[in-house]
Motif scaffolding. Sequence first.
Motif: not given
Length: 343
Positions: A108-124
Motif C-alpha cells: 500500500l502507498f504509505t507516505g505520511c501514514v504512521d504504520v509500524p514495522l512487521t516482524k520482518k521489518g523488526i528483524e531487518e
Amino acid sequence: MASSVLNQVIGTLHSFGSSEKSRDHRELGKVSVRLPFKVQRFQVIGLKQDNQRSASSIRASASQTSVFDPVSTPSNSKSTSSESRKKSNEAALILIRHGESLWNEKNLFTGCVDVPLTKKGIEEAIEAGKRISNIPVDMIYTSALIRAQMTAMLAMTQHRRKKVPIILHDENERARVWSQIFSEDTKKQSIPVITAWQLNERMYGELQGLNKQETADRYGKEQVHEWRRSYDIPPPNGESLEMCAERAVAYFRDEIEPQLLSGKNVMVAAHGNSLRSIIMYLDKLTSQEVISLELSTGIPMLYIIKEGKFIRRGSPVGPSEAGVYAYTRTLAQYRQKLDEVVL
Ligand SMILES: O=C(O)[C@H](O)COP(=O)(O)O
C-alpha cells in the motif's frame, strides 16, 4: 520560576551527551527547543562508488569528536582523546531506511501514514544494527513516524557501545521539564534522538492507503511510475520528490550537517523518498539520476565526512567488514577500542 526551570532544561539539553560547552551543543539545544518533541540491496544505479562531494559549507570547526568515547574512563581515554581532537576533522554518517512496514508488506502507498514495522521489518532493523555495531553514533535523527523510530531503536540494541538512545521531547514546556536527566554520568551514556517531521516520507496525497498494483491497473503502469519516480510531478494532492527534498534537504543542511562538520557521528533513520532526496544532495545527483535510485528497507549506508566532503562508503555487510574500517583511521581505532574494552 518558570523561566528559571526552562533555562535549566535548556541548559540540560545543551549539555546532553557531553560536558563540553561547545558550539554544537548550542545547536543541539536550539534544535531540541524548536522542534516538538534509512543498503546489501541499497541499489544505487548508475552511480560511481566512493565519490567525493564537497559539503556546501563548513560552518563548524572540526575540533571535537567522541570517536574515542567508547571507553570513556579517564585512564585510558586521555591520550587518545587529545590525539583524536587533532585529527577529528571527520565523522561518520549512517543513513538507514526503515525496515519493512505493515503497509510495505501489503503493497500500500504509505507516505505520511504512521504504520509500524512487521516482524520482518523488526528483524531487518536488528540485522542493520549488527552491521553498524562497531561504528560510532553520537546523535540520532529520525522522522516523526514510528517505523523510522522503531528502526533506529532496534538497530541501537545491537550496538557494542551500549549507550542508551533517548528521544528528546520538547513539544511543550512540560515535556521538556518532565524529561530532564539529572546525572551527568547518565547523560554521557546516552545518545540524543531528535525526531523531525521534515525527515518524514513524502506525503503521497490521495494515493495513501491505495494498493500499488491496483492503482497501476486502474491508472496505468506509466502514470503510476511517473507519480512514484518522477522528480517534479506530484501524485494527486501529494508531494513530488522535489517538494519532499525541499524540506528534507533543508533540514539536513541546517541541522544535521553542522553536527557532522563538528565531528559528531550521526545516524539518520528515515524513509525511501526523504533519504533519496538527501542522497541526491550528498552525491550531487541530477534529477534524472535520482529517478533510478532505489533504497531497500533496513539496509544501512555509510558516508564519511572528511574535510567538508561527503565520501560514500557503501553498506557495511557485517560488523567486522574489513573494508569499512580501512576507510578511515578513526573508525578503525574506534573499533579497536571496542574490541579491547567491551569484550
Ligand atoms: O510511502 C510508501 O508507500 C513507500 O514507503 C515508498 O513508496 P515508493 O517506493 O512508491 O516511493
